[in-house]
Design a protein around this motif. Structure first.
Motif, short mmCIF file in Angstrom:
data_model
loop_
_atom_site.label_atom_id
_atom_site.label_comp_id
_atom_site.label_asym_id
_atom_site.label_seq_id
_atom_site.Cartn_x
_atom_site.Cartn_y
_atom_site.Cartn_z
N GLN A 167 -10.10 -5.76 -6.70
CA GLN A 167 -10.11 -4.77 -6.13
C GLN A 167 -9.33 -3.79 -5.30
OE1 GLN A 167 -13.70 -4.67 -5.18
NE2 GLN A 167 -13.82 -6.11 -5.85
N PRO A 168 -9.76 -2.85 -5.72
CA PRO A 168 -8.78 -1.33 -5.70
C PRO A 168 -8.21 -1.23 -4.14
CG PRO A 168 -10.84 -0.03 -6.05
CD PRO A 168 -10.56 -1.26 -5.89
N LEU A 169 -6.92 -1.27 -3.54
CA LEU A 169 -6.19 -0.76 -2.46
C LEU A 169 -6.36 0.78 -2.76
CD1 LEU A 169 -4.00 -3.85 -1.08
CD2 LEU A 169 -6.08 -3.25 -0.68
N GLU A 170 -6.23 1.66 -3.30
CA GLU A 170 -6.08 3.06 -3.14
C GLU A 170 -6.42 3.23 -4.76
OE1 GLU A 170 -1.26 2.58 -3.90
OE2 GLU A 170 -1.23 3.10 -2.02
N LEU A 176 -0.28 -1.68 -6.69
CA LEU A 176 -1.50 -3.04 -6.30
C LEU A 176 -2.69 -3.24 -6.18
CD1 LEU A 176 -0.08 -4.84 -3.95
CD2 LEU A 176 -1.17 -4.23 -2.46
N ALA A 177 -2.90 -4.21 -6.36
CA ALA A 177 -4.17 -4.27 -6.65
C ALA A 177 -4.80 -6.02 -5.63
CB ALA A 177 -4.93 -5.06 -8.07
N LEU A 178 -5.62 -6.14 -5.18
CA LEU A 178 -5.82 -6.79 -4.59
C LEU A 178 -7.22 -7.89 -4.94
CD1 LEU A 178 -5.44 -8.11 -1.48
CD2 LEU A 178 -8.29 -5.95 -1.36
N ALA A 207 -1.46 0.47 2.32
CA ALA A 207 -2.73 -0.07 1.80
C ALA A 207 -3.38 -1.78 2.03
CB ALA A 207 -1.96 0.24 0.33
N VAL A 208 -2.31 -2.05 2.30
CA VAL A 208 -3.45 -3.48 2.68
C VAL A 208 -3.25 -3.36 4.56
CG1 VAL A 208 -2.55 -5.94 3.29
CG2 VAL A 208 -1.62 -5.13 0.96
N ILE A 209 -2.76 -2.98 5.26
CA ILE A 209 -3.26 -3.08 6.62
C ILE A 209 -4.35 -2.45 6.82
CG2 ILE A 209 -2.73 -1.94 9.09
CD1 ILE A 209 -1.04 -4.30 8.40
N GLY A 210 -4.66 -1.13 5.79
CA GLY A 210 -5.99 -0.60 6.04
C GLY A 210 -7.27 -0.89 4.86
N ALA A 211 -6.59 -1.65 4.45
CA ALA A 211 -7.91 -2.57 4.37
C ALA A 211 -8.57 -3.56 4.92
CB ALA A 211 -7.66 -3.54 3.23
N GLN A 235 5.40 2.54 9.28
CA GLN A 235 4.25 3.51 8.48
C GLN A 235 2.90 3.49 8.75
OE1 GLN A 235 5.40 -0.07 5.16
NE2 GLN A 235 7.03 1.27 4.62
N LEU A 236 2.58 3.26 9.32
CA LEU A 236 0.98 3.80 9.76
C LEU A 236 0.52 4.55 10.38
CD1 LEU A 236 0.46 0.36 10.53
CD2 LEU A 236 -0.17 1.73 8.51
N GLY A 237 0.01 5.31 10.12
CA GLY A 237 -0.83 7.31 10.82
C GLY A 237 -0.22 6.73 12.27
N ALA A 238 -0.27 7.14 13.06
CA ALA A 238 -0.15 7.33 14.54
C ALA A 238 -1.86 7.17 14.69
CB ALA A 238 0.16 8.92 15.41
N GLU A 239 -2.52 7.86 14.59
CA GLU A 239 -3.88 7.13 15.00
C GLU A 239 -4.16 6.10 15.06
OE1 GLU A 239 -5.81 8.70 17.05
OE2 GLU A 239 -5.84 10.19 17.36
N HIS A 240 -3.72 4.82 13.48
CA HIS A 240 -4.04 4.24 13.13
C HIS A 240 -3.69 2.85 13.89
CE1 HIS A 240 -4.62 0.94 9.42
NE2 HIS A 240 -5.59 0.46 10.52
#
Length: 425
Positions: A167-170, A176-178, A207-211, A235-240
């Motif tokens: 599955q694509p992460l981006e 990277l692929a997952l 990308a992994v954390i976002g999944a 490395q993450l956006g502040a809200e996330h």
């Protein structure tokens, strides 16, 4: 298209001569483009290193023979300059030698080769070879090694991951692929997820954390060493990042925020729920190598006038928000501990029995400034799952769990293993 083969590996066709049906060599195959999104993405274009310089694109519909050499219809048509579509996935450029997260193995593996299969005139990406066979094939040694293994009565191990599990992460899979689905990733044990995160190149971690959902992300990041966890937060956006911190235990969140610069820490605290942020700020006020720095300020507090049945209701209401609930602590109106009650004792007590009659009064505690060695000694000597932490006035501030103090005393080589793994890339 005629002359197609059932299966072919990308490494075996790269560099293949490309010629026109009417004669004349046009160049050599440099890469193959597929469209991402399908379960088995079809090859849409060939990218050719043209004779006389310059890269060219040829649509798959122009191919009349693919093996042992590539033949194009007629004179080869008009070879257009390679202006690749941004949605194209190039097998050589974007996938070969890239990392794949193998969920079943809780590890990161490398794509050594890619298997293509023809179906009704189309060529589809079917699997990623992540094993020894793919590496040997790329090096040109597979046939020789296979003959040697055959003499010994064995076969070269083949490890392939079907593309239906990738599955694509981006949007573009350049890095990277997952494997497996994102739901499966969230269902993994947090320690396994942390092991995977520690193996990834830093640039691919978001990308992994976002999944992951924020709860799974918080549990996984909480398993990392604080240095590594702080790097992930940065490395993450502040809200996330703030949403993830809210899902973590306050002591774990404080450990991570202690590893980022003060401005970033204040920004994230300001975005968190006010109550959760206050708990974390309180812990950040204490030295990390003290009871105050190691403690968790979420614990089960009971009042002496409660019955066992009422206490159990409190357990049910609080259990989802607490890391450790092995004990209930009976406190007076000013927060001073009067006694302790294990969950086992509470379950065995008569429902109408006041907790003050079944609690143990010989409570073992530590001061908020106590050193880890003192906490460790008490936990080991009395075989406790957690020890209460008291402030200078004897009020209960939190608990240090056995897990937290044991983690502090892990050998340095083990504590740094994940962090070192993260530095490989």
């Amino acid at each position: 298209m005629s002359g197609t083969v059932n299966a072919v590996y990308v490494s075996a066709v790269l560099g293949t001569r490309v010629a026109a049906e009417s004669g004349g060599v046009l160049g050599r195959l440099r890469d193959l483009a597929v469209t991402s999104g399908d379960t088995y993405p079809p090859v849409t274009h060939l990218l050719i290193d043209g004779r006389g310089g310059g890269d060219r694109r040829v649509p798959w519909s122009s191919v009349t023979l693919f093996r042992p050499e590539i033949i194009l219809v007629g004179s080869g048509g008009t070879l257009v300059r390679d202006d690749a579509d941004q949605d194209d996935l190039l097998l050589r450029r974007d996938l070969l030698d890239k990392q794949i997260v193998d969920v079943d193995g809780a590890r990161v593996v490398r794509v050594n080769d890619l298997r293509l299969e023809s179906t009704r005139g189309a060529l589809h990406l079917r699997a990623a070879d992540v094993g020894l066979s793919g590496m040997l094939r790329r090096l040109g040694f597979l046939g020789f090694i296979e003959r040697l293994w055959k003499v010994g009565g064995g076969t070269v191990p083949r490890t392939e991951i079907g593309w239906e599990y990738v599955q694509p992460l981006e949007r573009r899979l350049h890095r990277l692929a997952l494997t497996m689905t994102r739901d499966r990733l969230s269902e993994m044990h947090p320690a396994d997820l942390a092991e995977i995160i520690a193996q990834l190149p830093h640039r691919t971690i978001p990308a992994v954390i976002g999944a992951l959902d924020v709860e799974a992300a918080g549990e996984a990041i909480g398993e990392l060493e604080p240095e590594m966890g702080g790097m992930v937060l940065s490395q993450l956006g502040a809200e996330h990042a703030s949403d993830i911190l809210e899902e973590m235990e306050p002591d774990e969140a404080a450990d991570l925020l202690a590893e980022v610069d003060e401005g970033r820490a204040n920004e994230l605290l300001g975005l968190m729920d006010a109550e959760e942020a206050d708990k974390v700020r309180e812990l950040l006020e204490h030295e990390g190598d003290s009871a105050g720095g190691l403690m968790n300020n979420e614990y089960l507090a009971l009042t002496p006038d409660m019955t066992a049945e009422q206490a159990l209701r409190q357990v049910r209401a609080s259990a989802g928000d607490m890391e450790s609930i092995a004990y209930g602590y009976i406190l007076d109106a000013d927060g001073h501990p009067l006694g302790v009650l294990s969950l086992r004792e509470l379950l065995l007590a008569a429902p109408s029995a006041p907790v003050s009659e079944v609690m143990s009064t010989g409570l073992k505690t530590v001061d908020i400034g106590a050193e880890p060695e003192d906490i460790y000694e008490i936990i080991v000597k009395y075989r406790l799952a957690a020890v209460p932490v008291l402030d200078a006035e004897g009020r209960m501030e939190g608990i240090v769990t056995a897990d937290d103090v044991m983690q502090h005393f892990l050998p340095l080589t083990l504590r740094l293993r994940q962090f070192r793994a993260s530095r490989r890339f």
